[in-house]
Design a protein around this motif. Structure first.
Motif, PDB file in Angstrom:
ATOM      1  N   SER A 193       0.842  -1.190   0.000  1.00  0.00           N
ATOM      2  CA  SER A 193       0.000   0.000   0.000  1.00  0.00           C
ATOM      3  C   SER A 193       0.879   1.242   0.000  1.00  0.00           C
ATOM      4  O   SER A 193       1.963   1.246   0.594  1.00  0.00           O
ATOM      5  N   GLN A 195       0.693   5.907  -0.840  1.00  0.00           N
ATOM      6  CA  GLN A 195      -0.125   7.082  -1.138  1.00  0.00           C
ATOM      7  C   GLN A 195       0.672   8.062  -1.983  1.00  0.00           C
ATOM      8  O   GLN A 195       1.903   7.984  -2.087  1.00  0.00           O
ATOM      9  N   THR A 208      -4.736   6.996  -2.577  1.00  0.00           N
ATOM     10  CA  THR A 208      -4.164   5.887  -1.831  1.00  0.00           C
ATOM     11  C   THR A 208      -4.352   4.605  -2.635  1.00  0.00           C
ATOM     12  O   THR A 208      -5.425   4.385  -3.207  1.00  0.00           O
ATOM     13  N   GLN A 233      -8.969   7.319   1.041  1.00  0.00           N
ATOM     14  CA  GLN A 233      -8.559   5.980   1.445  1.00  0.00           C
ATOM     15  C   GLN A 233      -9.429   4.953   0.726  1.00  0.00           C
ATOM     16  O   GLN A 233     -10.617   5.197   0.492  1.00  0.00           O
TER      17      GLN A 233
END
Length: 254
Positions: A193, A195, A208, A233
């Motif tokens: 993950s 951003q 994100t 998100q």
């Protein structure tokens, strides 16, 4: 103009840029078939593409999903509450990668359009918009079926490395900054993950990304919110719904 319309307009702008700069989805630069065309040809040579999958890849991992299986595994509106789900046009996810500057950021730049190196044999993508006008978050997701599990693992390794070494880049005439690796989610066989923030038509757009590997298949998600950075998100319920449906399909395929 509602919050959702504003957010979707940004996604549409980006999709148009990808379609103009990404090349032909049917052939690569050497004239070889790619994407669904390549997989269909390969399946015909093996005896059909509509079968149940199963078995294993030549690399020892689970067999890649067929085109029909991949489409069946992707979520639809009835699978997730509070979101409308629309299939993303193939023209908005070009098969060819578009060079990023610097090259160290190529992996994260590619994933914006769900492309990768090694390239997936099959892809299908969806765009999710909230049913509430007060929610400006737009989520894009895709399932990427690789021929070999090792290819999917290479894509994940590239994303993990790039998200830690890349801080800013230019791609398809847009600038991105603030690239930052986030803790790896505990999902699937592995997950990554990160951003970033894009400067698009004079608007800063926080984003994100979460990419989850299940065998040779990648479930890739990203969310953007042009009005509220704190809400950019990927919703946990969207990830859960997609991974659950993918797992059910993989189990049924054997």
């Amino acid at each position: 103009m509602s919050r959702v319309v504003v957010a979707v307009s940004v996604v549409a702008t980006l999709g148009f840029t990808a379609a103009c700069g990404g090349g032909d989805d049917e052939k690569d630069t050497e004239g070889k078939p790619t994407g669904a065309t390549a997989t269909k040809a390969a399946d015909e040579g093996k005896g059909g593409s509509e079968g149940g999958g199963g078995g294993a890849t030549s690399g020892g991992g689970p067999a890649p999903l067929t085109e029909a299986q991949l489409e069946k595994a992707a979520i639809v509106s009835g699978d997730i509450k509070n979101y409308k789900v629309a299939k993303t046009p193939e023209g908005d996810i070009p098969a060819e990668t578009v060079p990023a500057e610097p090259a160290a950021c190529q992996s994260v730049a590619d994933m914006f359009f769900f492309t990768s190196t090694p390239r997936a044999e099959l892809r299908t993508a969806r765009t999710l918009t909230a049913t509430s006008d007060l929610n400006a978050t737009v989520v894009s997701l895709a399932l990427l079926a690789h021929d070999e599990q090792s290819d999917a693992e290479k894509v994940m390794a590239g994303l993990r490395t790039a998200s830690k070494s890349c801080t800013a880049f230019e791609h398809t005439d847009y600038k991105y900054s603030g690239v930052k690796a986030l803790p790896d989610p505990k999902q699937g066989d592995e997950a990554v993950s990160y951003q970033m923030k894009g400067s698009i038509e004079g608007t800063d757009v926080p984003m994100t990304f979460t990419i989850v590997r299940s065998g040779p298949t990648l479930a890739a998600f990203y969310a953007m919110n042009v009005l509220d950075a704190d809400k950019a998100q990927v919703p946990a319920d969207v990830i859960e719904a997609q991974l659950t449906k993918l797992a059910e399909l993989e189990k049924a395929a054997g």
